[in-house]
Design a protein around this motif. Sequence first.
Motif, PDB file in Angstrom:
ATOM      1  N   ARG A  97      38.707  41.031  39.753  1.00 44.31           N
ATOM      2  CA  ARG A  97      37.321  40.573  39.679  1.00 44.31           C
ATOM      3  C   ARG A  97      36.768  41.090  40.879  1.00 44.31           C
ATOM      4  O   ARG A  97      35.347  41.350  40.680  1.00 44.31           O
ATOM      5  CB  ARG A  97      37.306  38.924  39.981  1.00 44.31           C
ATOM      6  CG  ARG A  97      35.794  38.270  39.921  1.00 44.31           C
ATOM      7  CD  ARG A  97      36.352  36.666  40.159  1.00 44.31           C
ATOM      8  NE  ARG A  97      36.831  36.472  41.360  1.00 44.31           N
ATOM      9  CZ  ARG A  97      36.852  35.198  41.882  1.00 44.31           C
ATOM     10  NH1 ARG A  97      36.370  34.112  41.221  1.00 44.31           N
ATOM     11  NH2 ARG A  97      37.435  34.769  43.235  1.00 44.31           N
ATOM     12  N   THR A 103      34.311  38.872  34.727  1.00 39.99           N
ATOM     13  CA  THR A 103      35.384  37.695  34.731  1.00 39.99           C
ATOM     14  C   THR A 103      36.599  38.061  34.086  1.00 39.99           C
ATOM     15  O   THR A 103      36.577  38.780  33.297  1.00 39.99           O
ATOM     16  CB  THR A 103      34.693  36.375  33.653  1.00 39.99           C
ATOM     17  OG1 THR A 103      33.399  36.023  34.214  1.00 39.99           O
ATOM     18  CG2 THR A 103      35.663  35.437  33.559  1.00 39.99           C
ATOM     19  N   HIS A 105      40.594  37.074  32.780  1.00 40.97           N
ATOM     20  CA  HIS A 105      41.343  35.603  32.186  1.00 40.97           C
ATOM     21  C   HIS A 105      42.785  36.096  32.310  1.00 40.97           C
ATOM     22  O   HIS A 105      43.219  37.260  32.312  1.00 40.97           O
ATOM     23  CB  HIS A 105      41.104  35.819  30.839  1.00 40.97           C
ATOM     24  CG  HIS A 105      39.579  35.417  30.546  1.00 40.97           C
ATOM     25  ND1 HIS A 105      38.436  36.244  30.351  1.00 40.97           N
ATOM     26  CD2 HIS A 105      38.928  34.193  30.460  1.00 40.97           C
ATOM     27  CE1 HIS A 105      37.348  35.961  30.200  1.00 40.97           C
ATOM     28  NE2 HIS A 105      37.518  34.504  30.072  1.00 40.97           N
ATOM     29  N   ARG A 121      35.833  33.643  37.303  1.00 38.31           N
ATOM     30  CA  ARG A 121      34.397  34.016  36.901  1.00 38.31           C
ATOM     31  C   ARG A 121      33.759  34.992  38.040  1.00 38.31           C
ATOM     32  O   ARG A 121      33.833  34.777  39.105  1.00 38.31           O
ATOM     33  CB  ARG A 121      33.590  32.712  36.633  1.00 38.31           C
ATOM     34  CG  ARG A 121      33.934  31.868  35.682  1.00 38.31           C
ATOM     35  CD  ARG A 121      33.213  30.964  35.038  1.00 38.31           C
ATOM     36  NE  ARG A 121      33.663  30.065  34.282  1.00 38.31           N
ATOM     37  CZ  ARG A 121      33.880  30.123  32.843  1.00 38.31           C
ATOM     38  NH1 ARG A 121      33.565  31.321  32.483  1.00 38.31           N
ATOM     39  NH2 ARG A 121      34.535  29.383  32.198  1.00 38.31           N
TER      40      ARG A 121
END
Length: 249
Positions: A97, A103, A105, A121
């Motif tokens: 990030r 973003t 995951h 995020r």
Amino acid sequence: MCAAERNDDVSTAARISALLTAFRPGDDALGVSELARRTALPKSSVHRLTGHLVTHGLLERDGRSLRLGLRLFEIGQLATRQRGIVDAARPYLADLREATHNTVHLAVLEGTEVVYLDVLRGPDAPRLPSRIGGRFPAHATAVGKAILANGPEARVQAVIDAGMPRLSPRTVTAPGLLRRQLDRIRTEGIAYEREESGPGVVCAASPLLDAGGTAVAAISISGWSNRMRTDRVAPAVRTAALALSRGLC
């Protein structure tokens, strides 16, 4: 235990599950009538079952409505396998990030859907529907395809048999095309999603593999299609996934 007792136990468990999963993202508290509507259970059953769930801390009362209880959060933290993956992956996700401002995951596969274990995020990323604990059809996500490409054939067949719903005009819904994508992902170690889960969003993902080479999870970077070059972020995702896989073995 007789068959009638077993069937009653299954029915009760199913009704409790329906009540707890009736809560959706953004819900705060729900009334008995709304819970009855969402679960198709009689209001009398909802009254009785929610009373038991409140007693055990799985639901909490908010005036005449109900909200999910803190006990559910505590139970969730006891999912040790997933917790271990989240803890190990967090530094890598944070680095991705920071490097991309998009973003990131971490997700696992459950049935035909991916479940997001962690979401960091980015400031420049689109507002995505993904959330921790949220689900998405595996065939429409890069993390889902990364896991499917590096697992047993039964996983892939289950996704195909489920019907592969179309989520956007670009969602892959043809079994043959999905299988060709999975073959390429298996070779390259990178899965891409190009506006398949929603308009304007692209994603690059790579699997986390166990010692036998089977995917146990996947990590990804998502961003706007007009801002993020998936081919440029893919090497970083792949490098992080390989390093994390070595740590998990």
